[in-house]
Write a protein that holds these residues in place. Sequence first.
Motif, mmCIF file in Angstrom:
data_model
loop_
_atom_site.group_PDB
_atom_site.id
_atom_site.type_symbol
_atom_site.label_atom_id
_atom_site.label_comp_id
_atom_site.label_asym_id
_atom_site.label_seq_id
_atom_site.Cartn_x
_atom_site.Cartn_y
_atom_site.Cartn_z
ATOM 1 N N LEU A 41 -3.802 6.916 17.407
ATOM 2 C CA LEU A 41 -3.003 6.343 16.329
ATOM 3 C C LEU A 41 -1.326 5.831 16.751
ATOM 4 N N GLN A 42 -1.082 4.771 16.043
ATOM 5 C CA GLN A 42 0.458 4.628 16.350
ATOM 6 C C GLN A 42 1.064 4.281 15.104
ATOM 7 N N SER A 43 2.422 4.132 15.131
ATOM 8 C CA SER A 43 3.172 3.968 13.791
ATOM 9 C C SER A 43 3.069 2.446 13.528
ATOM 10 N N ASP A 44 3.133 2.294 12.120
ATOM 11 C CA ASP A 44 3.334 0.821 11.368
ATOM 12 C C ASP A 44 4.515 0.134 11.949
ATOM 13 N N TYR A 47 8.725 -1.067 15.278
ATOM 14 C CA TYR A 47 8.974 -0.308 16.297
ATOM 15 C C TYR A 47 7.801 0.778 16.618
ATOM 16 N N LYS A 48 7.015 0.685 17.422
ATOM 17 C CA LYS A 48 5.813 1.353 17.605
ATOM 18 C C LYS A 48 6.257 2.962 18.300
ATOM 19 N N VAL A 49 5.605 3.956 17.644
ATOM 20 C CA VAL A 49 5.608 5.193 18.205
ATOM 21 C C VAL A 49 4.115 5.408 18.383
ATOM 22 N N LEU A 50 3.665 5.803 19.650
ATOM 23 C CA LEU A 50 2.232 6.327 19.976
ATOM 24 C C LEU A 50 2.231 7.795 19.641
ATOM 25 N N PHE A 51 1.234 8.162 18.784
ATOM 26 C CA PHE A 51 0.904 9.425 18.644
ATOM 27 C C PHE A 51 0.874 10.490 19.948
ATOM 28 N N LYS A 52 0.131 9.787 20.999
ATOM 29 C CA LYS A 52 -0.037 10.411 22.283
ATOM 30 C C LYS A 52 1.083 10.628 22.964
ATOM 31 N N ASP A 53 2.401 9.990 22.794
ATOM 32 C CA ASP A 53 3.631 9.965 23.193
ATOM 33 C C ASP A 53 4.386 11.257 22.672
ATOM 34 N N GLU A 142 -2.353 4.235 -2.845
ATOM 35 C CA GLU A 142 -2.445 2.837 -2.265
ATOM 36 C C GLU A 142 -2.920 2.649 -0.750
ATOM 37 N N GLY A 143 -3.934 3.511 -0.404
ATOM 38 C CA GLY A 143 -4.533 3.446 0.928
ATOM 39 C C GLY A 143 -3.946 4.718 1.678
ATOM 40 N N PRO A 144 -4.978 5.369 2.428
ATOM 41 C CA PRO A 144 -4.756 6.416 3.001
ATOM 42 C C PRO A 144 -3.638 6.179 4.603
ATOM 43 N N HIS A 145 -2.877 7.168 4.698
ATOM 44 C CA HIS A 145 -1.776 7.119 5.791
ATOM 45 C C HIS A 145 -1.472 8.438 6.246
ATOM 46 N N LEU A 146 -1.137 8.612 7.465
ATOM 47 C CA LEU A 146 -0.450 9.984 8.181
ATOM 48 C C LEU A 146 1.081 9.768 8.080
ATOM 49 N N SER A 147 1.553 10.587 7.553
ATOM 50 C CA SER A 147 3.177 10.505 7.655
ATOM 51 C C SER A 147 3.676 11.759 8.296
ATOM 52 N N VAL A 148 4.512 11.159 9.200
ATOM 53 C CA VAL A 148 5.189 12.212 10.288
ATOM 54 C C VAL A 148 6.542 12.329 9.842
ATOM 55 N N PHE A 149 6.936 13.774 9.790
ATOM 56 C CA PHE A 149 8.401 13.872 9.507
ATOM 57 C C PHE A 149 8.894 14.767 10.637
ATOM 58 N N LYS A 150 10.250 14.606 11.001
ATOM 59 C CA LYS A 150 10.723 15.395 12.124
ATOM 60 C C LYS A 150 11.955 16.043 11.724
ATOM 61 N N THR A 161 5.094 6.381 10.077
ATOM 62 C CA THR A 161 3.792 6.476 9.203
ATOM 63 C C THR A 161 2.896 5.540 9.992
ATOM 64 N N SER A 162 1.627 6.184 9.933
ATOM 65 C CA SER A 162 0.505 5.330 10.508
ATOM 66 C C SER A 162 -0.655 5.217 9.413
ATOM 67 N N THR A 163 -0.831 3.930 9.011
ATOM 68 C CA THR A 163 -1.612 3.703 7.877
ATOM 69 C C THR A 163 -2.963 3.662 8.537
ATOM 70 N N LEU A 164 -3.783 4.203 7.580
ATOM 71 C CA LEU A 164 -5.199 4.378 8.248
ATOM 72 C C LEU A 164 -6.098 3.358 7.758
ATOM 73 N N MET A 165 -5.898 2.728 6.289
ATOM 74 C CA MET A 165 -6.628 1.515 5.719
ATOM 75 C C MET A 165 -5.755 0.938 4.770
ATOM 76 N N LEU A 166 -5.946 -0.344 4.887
ATOM 77 C CA LEU A 166 -4.893 -1.038 3.575
ATOM 78 C C LEU A 166 -5.963 -1.318 2.536
ATOM 79 N N ILE A 167 -5.333 -1.151 1.496
ATOM 80 C CA ILE A 167 -6.220 -1.322 0.168
ATOM 81 C C ILE A 167 -5.588 -2.414 -0.714
#
Length: 167
Positions: A41-44, A47-53, A142-150, A161-167
Amino acid sequence: MNAVFEWELSRGEEVIVFAEAEEKWEIPWLDSCSVEGILSLQSDFHYKVLFKDVFTEADAEKICREGKQAFRFQQHMFPSGVKVSSEKGKYDSLLAIYLKTSIPDIQIKLDIELKKYMSYKAISKPVFLQDYRYAIIYIYKEGPHLSVFKKEGGKWVHYFTSTLMLI
């Protein structure tokens, strides 16, 4: 939970959260939650943030394992302005019937009932990672997403946030 709903509350929007944590979340293009899926996954947006990073394989395993655990939210866990509702079971039942029926009159009635839940959010149990440096929450609105907080300076802030599907 202040950081999770900060934007909506600052705009004066009504926020209603189901008391029962969302356990059935998924990444739509995968059969099940997996380390590879999470780390792909990556951010929306721009500016891209890759989960693997940011996250390790152990973090990804923990997200899949703990993110789907049963949990019941209590009103005191949320800032003022967020209401906790115990109507998830009713909503899930209405949705299941709606998806199974092909009778137009029943679909219309169920559609009207389901629209009452448009301002509700289903969220997962938060998963805390790397000694409480990060928190991940699956949110369905309004669609599923994973939100990352720091955690920065002792305060939780939305990281990406990484949107998993747009509705």
